[in-house]
Design a protein around this motif. Sequence first.
Motif, PDB file in Angstrom:
ATOM      1  N   ILE A  98     -35.303  18.533   3.080  1.00 49.73           N
ATOM      2  CA  ILE A  98     -34.639  17.293   3.097  1.00 49.73           C
ATOM      3  C   ILE A  98     -33.214  17.503   3.094  1.00 49.73           C
ATOM      4  N   VAL A  99     -32.558  18.289   2.236  1.00 52.50           N
ATOM      5  CA  VAL A  99     -31.283  18.664   2.318  1.00 52.50           C
ATOM      6  C   VAL A  99     -30.577  19.269   3.307  1.00 52.50           C
ATOM      7  N   GLN A 100     -31.411  20.031   3.982  1.00 50.21           N
ATOM      8  CA  GLN A 100     -31.033  20.605   5.120  1.00 50.21           C
ATOM      9  C   GLN A 100     -30.723  19.797   6.490  1.00 50.21           C
ATOM     10  N   PHE A 101     -31.690  18.990   6.273  1.00 51.33           N
ATOM     11  CA  PHE A 101     -31.977  18.073   7.591  1.00 51.33           C
ATOM     12  C   PHE A 101     -30.804  17.010   7.509  1.00 51.33           C
ATOM     13  N   VAL A 102     -30.328  16.557   6.285  1.00 47.08           N
ATOM     14  CA  VAL A 102     -29.448  15.736   6.080  1.00 47.08           C
ATOM     15  C   VAL A 102     -28.009  16.385   6.548  1.00 47.08           C
ATOM     16  N   ALA A 103     -27.866  17.526   5.928  1.00 48.41           N
ATOM     17  CA  ALA A 103     -26.574  18.357   6.228  1.00 48.41           C
ATOM     18  C   ALA A 103     -26.218  18.479   7.509  1.00 48.41           C
ATOM     19  N   ALA A 104     -27.421  18.802   8.360  1.00 50.68           N
ATOM     20  CA  ALA A 104     -27.543  19.076   9.880  1.00 50.68           C
ATOM     21  C   ALA A 104     -27.068  17.692  10.513  1.00 50.68           C
ATOM     22  N   MET A 105     -27.417  16.554  10.098  1.00 55.78           N
ATOM     23  CA  MET A 105     -27.055  15.367  10.835  1.00 55.78           C
ATOM     24  C   MET A 105     -25.501  14.964  10.474  1.00 55.78           C
ATOM     25  N   LYS A 106     -25.005  15.707   9.694  1.00 51.01           N
ATOM     26  CA  LYS A 106     -23.533  15.568   9.390  1.00 51.01           C
ATOM     27  C   LYS A 106     -23.226  14.259   8.923  1.00 51.01           C
ATOM     28  N   PRO A 107     -23.742  13.571   7.757  1.00 55.42           N
ATOM     29  CA  PRO A 107     -23.493  12.287   7.263  1.00 55.42           C
ATOM     30  C   PRO A 107     -21.930  12.142   6.859  1.00 55.42           C
ATOM     31  N   LYS A 108     -21.294  10.562   7.243  1.00 59.28           N
ATOM     32  CA  LYS A 108     -19.970  10.758   7.006  1.00 59.28           C
ATOM     33  C   LYS A 108     -19.414  10.037   5.539  1.00 59.28           C
ATOM     34  N   ASP A 109     -20.552   9.570   4.864  1.00 53.79           N
ATOM     35  CA  ASP A 109     -20.582   8.899   3.554  1.00 53.79           C
ATOM     36  C   ASP A 109     -21.849   8.702   2.909  1.00 53.79           C
ATOM     37  N   PRO A 110     -21.724   8.529   1.776  1.00 51.96           N
ATOM     38  CA  PRO A 110     -23.067   8.371   0.890  1.00 51.96           C
ATOM     39  C   PRO A 110     -24.242   7.654   1.302  1.00 51.96           C
ATOM     40  N   ALA A 111     -23.656   6.701   1.910  1.00 49.56           N
ATOM     41  CA  ALA A 111     -24.767   5.567   2.619  1.00 49.56           C
ATOM     42  C   ALA A 111     -25.488   6.440   3.780  1.00 49.56           C
ATOM     43  N   GLU A 112     -24.837   7.078   4.636  1.00 48.17           N
ATOM     44  CA  GLU A 112     -25.697   7.620   5.857  1.00 48.17           C
ATOM     45  C   GLU A 112     -26.469   8.810   4.971  1.00 48.17           C
ATOM     46  N   THR A 113     -26.019   9.455   3.948  1.00 51.46           N
ATOM     47  CA  THR A 113     -26.664  10.471   3.312  1.00 51.46           C
ATOM     48  C   THR A 113     -27.906   9.894   2.820  1.00 51.46           C
ATOM     49  N   MET A 114     -27.999   8.763   2.063  1.00 58.28           N
ATOM     50  CA  MET A 114     -29.191   8.153   1.744  1.00 58.28           C
ATOM     51  C   MET A 114     -29.999   7.878   2.957  1.00 58.28           C
ATOM     52  N   MET A 115     -29.653   7.301   3.950  1.00 57.42           N
ATOM     53  CA  MET A 115     -30.354   6.828   4.942  1.00 57.42           C
ATOM     54  C   MET A 115     -30.964   8.004   5.824  1.00 57.42           C
ATOM     55  N   LEU A 116     -30.377   9.220   5.539  1.00 59.72           N
ATOM     56  CA  LEU A 116     -30.933  10.253   6.380  1.00 59.72           C
ATOM     57  C   LEU A 116     -31.912  10.938   5.502  1.00 59.72           C
ATOM     58  N   THR A 117     -32.020  10.727   4.009  1.00 59.85           N
ATOM     59  CA  THR A 117     -32.607  11.223   3.377  1.00 59.85           C
ATOM     60  C   THR A 117     -34.098  10.369   3.573  1.00 59.85           C
ATOM     61  N   GLN A 118     -34.038   9.022   3.541  1.00 56.96           N
ATOM     62  CA  GLN A 118     -35.293   8.504   3.832  1.00 56.96           C
ATOM     63  C   GLN A 118     -35.889   8.862   5.118  1.00 56.96           C
ATOM     64  N   MET A 119     -34.984   8.906   6.201  1.00 55.34           N
ATOM     65  CA  MET A 119     -35.494   9.526   7.498  1.00 55.34           C
ATOM     66  C   MET A 119     -36.470  10.681   7.233  1.00 55.34           C
ATOM     67  N   ALA A 120     -35.803  11.966   6.532  1.00 56.48           N
ATOM     68  CA  ALA A 120     -36.419  13.142   6.433  1.00 56.48           C
ATOM     69  C   ALA A 120     -37.650  12.957   5.526  1.00 56.48           C
ATOM     70  N   ALA A 121     -37.665  12.115   4.721  1.00 52.41           N
ATOM     71  CA  ALA A 121     -39.149  11.814   3.967  1.00 52.41           C
ATOM     72  C   ALA A 121     -39.962  11.176   4.792  1.00 52.41           C
ATOM     73  N   VAL A 122     -39.628  10.308   5.586  1.00 53.15           N
ATOM     74  CA  VAL A 122     -40.577   9.848   6.369  1.00 53.15           C
ATOM     75  C   VAL A 122     -41.065  10.603   7.666  1.00 53.15           C
ATOM     76  N   GLN A 123     -40.395  11.595   8.017  1.00 52.46           N
ATOM     77  CA  GLN A 123     -40.945  12.454   8.826  1.00 52.46           C
ATOM     78  C   GLN A 123     -41.793  13.652   8.250  1.00 52.46           C
ATOM     79  N   TYR A 124     -41.568  14.062   7.076  1.00 50.62           N
ATOM     80  CA  TYR A 124     -42.270  14.936   6.482  1.00 50.62           C
ATOM     81  C   TYR A 124     -43.640  14.359   6.376  1.00 50.62           C
TER      82      TYR A 124
END
Length: 209
Positions: A98-124
């Motif tokens: 999850i953490v590496q997926f979020v970093a690979a998507m290059k978030p610009k702020d905490p809101a994007e980080t949280m959104m990407l975290t949800q995406m990673a969890a759903v994909q898993y």
Amino acid sequence: MPNNTRSSVVKLRRKQAPAQQQAPSPVPPEMLPRIGYQLKDGKGHLDLHHDGDEASAIALFTKGLAMPDRGMVLGYLGMVAGYAINDGKIDEDRVNFIVQFVAAMKPKDPAETMMLTQMAAVQYLTMMFASRLGRASELRSCDFYDRTVNKLARTYAAQMQTLKQYRSDGKQKIVVKHVTVNEGGQAIVGDVTHGGGAGGASEEGEATA
């Protein structure tokens, strides 16, 4: 005329230079410390596998996850670890994915980080239930897993669209192709671009004989 052209190019580059310097450089996922957790007396303890000290490890997470400070980084990692607890044990592979997926998507702020975290969890979860669907033999189980995978896949697609809209500030771009034939048989081909946000419209054309 050539002198004026060179002068305008120099000015353009000088204008762009500060913006390029201020743009944050993302941290590659492989540069992030691997995250480990230990459960002791019902409490989770964070273990960062990093050659440097804790401060340098947290600095990498702060930059790679677009977090403002150490407190938010630790809170975020604890939240992800809580999601990855299974049968009283923490799935470190899932946390790091999850953490590496979020970093690979290059978030610009905490809101994007949280959104990407949800995406990673759903994909898993999508892949987990897809695997169970492939092994299911009973019709009832197949139907359940099929519906679950479809719901998760639609959720992921909706999350991707939401992220795209958030990153574009809600603006939509519509390009209309048009051809105008003037007297003498000369055609002008160009794009008309309408900005869906606060911006105006612009036209660009190219003359062809």
